[in-house]
Design an enzyme around this catalytic site. Structure first.
Site, PDB file in Angstrom:
ATOM      1  N   LEU A  60       0.863  -1.371  -0.026  1.00 51.48           N
ATOM      2  CA  LEU A  60      -0.034  -0.033  -0.106  1.00 51.48           C
ATOM      3  C   LEU A  60       0.904   1.266   0.021  1.00 51.48           C
ATOM      4  O   LEU A  60       1.617   1.436   0.924  1.00 51.48           O
ATOM      5  CB  LEU A  60      -0.878  -0.130   1.141  1.00 51.48           C
ATOM      6  CG  LEU A  60      -1.985   0.851   1.365  1.00 51.48           C
ATOM      7  CD1 LEU A  60      -2.966   0.760   0.150  1.00 51.48           C
ATOM      8  CD2 LEU A  60      -2.703   1.168   2.653  1.00 51.48           C
ATOM      9  N   ASP A  61       0.887   1.916  -1.102  1.00 55.04           N
ATOM     10  CA  ASP A  61       1.842   2.969  -1.193  1.00 55.04           C
ATOM     11  C   ASP A  61       1.926   4.124  -0.104  1.00 55.04           C
ATOM     12  O   ASP A  61       0.836   4.189   0.544  1.00 55.04           O
ATOM     13  CB  ASP A  61       1.636   3.825  -2.669  1.00 55.04           C
ATOM     14  CG  ASP A  61       1.521   2.919  -3.741  1.00 55.04           C
ATOM     15  OD1 ASP A  61       2.750   2.129  -3.982  1.00 55.04           O
ATOM     16  OD2 ASP A  61       0.788   2.995  -4.667  1.00 55.04           O
ATOM     17  N   ARG A  62       3.337   4.439  -0.041  1.00 51.48           N
ATOM     18  CA  ARG A  62       3.327   5.601   1.026  1.00 51.48           C
ATOM     19  C   ARG A  62       2.313   6.584   1.047  1.00 51.48           C
ATOM     20  O   ARG A  62       1.800   7.100   2.280  1.00 51.48           O
ATOM     21  CB  ARG A  62       4.686   6.164   0.854  1.00 51.48           C
ATOM     22  CG  ARG A  62       5.179   7.200   1.758  1.00 51.48           C
ATOM     23  CD  ARG A  62       6.338   7.784   1.705  1.00 51.48           C
ATOM     24  NE  ARG A  62       6.956   8.977   2.334  1.00 51.48           N
ATOM     25  CZ  ARG A  62       7.785   9.726   2.041  1.00 51.48           C
ATOM     26  NH1 ARG A  62       8.900   9.399   1.126  1.00 51.48           N
ATOM     27  NH2 ARG A  62       8.253  10.412   3.210  1.00 51.48           N
ATOM     28  N   SER A  77      -0.736   6.401   0.311  1.00 52.79           N
ATOM     29  CA  SER A  77      -2.072   5.700   0.440  1.00 52.79           C
ATOM     30  C   SER A  77      -2.297   5.526   1.741  1.00 52.79           C
ATOM     31  O   SER A  77      -1.366   5.406   2.401  1.00 52.79           O
ATOM     32  CB  SER A  77      -2.259   4.476  -0.559  1.00 52.79           C
ATOM     33  OG  SER A  77      -2.249   4.851  -1.909  1.00 52.79           O
TER      34      SER A  77
END
Length: 210
Positions: A67-69, A71
């Site tokens: 889960l991207d930084r 997001s």
């Protein structure tokens, strides 16, 4: 979100004791975590940025998918490789639900291509579930807030993916001309955020027994 009788573990800094080593063949462990904005989805970072280690004092578990930084929302962490595969491999068809705030006011004709599948640089996407929703009542304020332009409205979409490419949701909404401003993962399969606040985690191993 539904209330849970299980205690949530609130944000706290954690430093493991020196010399601590994970035990061999530990029992299965499954943890859900509400990842705040600007936290890396990993336990270490040479640049000293905030990571999962700052919130989760549990060793030997690893994220099922990224889960991207930039997001927010649900992460599932486990030491069970089979469960990781079930949650992340496209062939398993595990749905992942995201609530997405986009810039602009898309119409049905704009989002239909996402339901059909669109061609990105790394190939066509699988058909996704996409619907218009109001801003969820459970959404927490983001810190820092998103950058909104006064002359341009924003809209919320509920998007269900059955695959997990790098920054896929953001690339999909950009492809149809409506950039993602905020992205919150709400569910992976039957596992949901429930009442977790940003930075809180909960042990849900019992939910995966049997």
């Amino acid at each position: 979100m539904r209330k849970s009788s299980v205690n949530n573990h609130r944000l706290k800094r954690f430093s493991p004791p020196r010399g601590a080593k994970p035990a061999d063949r530990e029992p299965r462990r499954v943890i859900v975590f509400n990842k705040p904005f600007d936290v890396l989805p990993q336990f270490s970072d040479e640049a000293g940025r905030s990571t999962l280690k700052d919130y989760i004092p549990v060793s030997g578990v690893y994220a099922a998918g990224r889960l991207d930084r930039d997001s927010e929302g649900l992460m599932v962490l486990t030491n069970d490789g089979a469960l990781q595969a079930k949650l992340t491999q496209p062939g398993k068809r595990t749905g992942k639900i995201y609530y997405v705030q986009v810039e602009g006011a898309p119409q049905e004709s704009d989002i239909q291509p996402l339901r059909d599948g669109v061609n990105l640089k790394d190939g066509p996407t699988l058909p996704a579930g996409v619907e218009f929703v109001a801003e969820p009542a459970w959404v927490w304020p983001r810190n820092p807030p998103i950058r909104e332009r006064k002359a341009i409205p924003t809209s919320w979409l509920k998007i269900t993916l059955f695959e997990g490419r790098n920054r896929q949701v953001r690339r999909m909404t950009a492809h149809i001309g409506f950039p993602t401003l905020r992205l919150i993962r709400f569910a992976m399969g039957k596992t949901e955020l429930q009442n977790l606040l940003p930075g809180e985690w909960r042990d849900v191993t019992a939910d995966f027994s049997g």
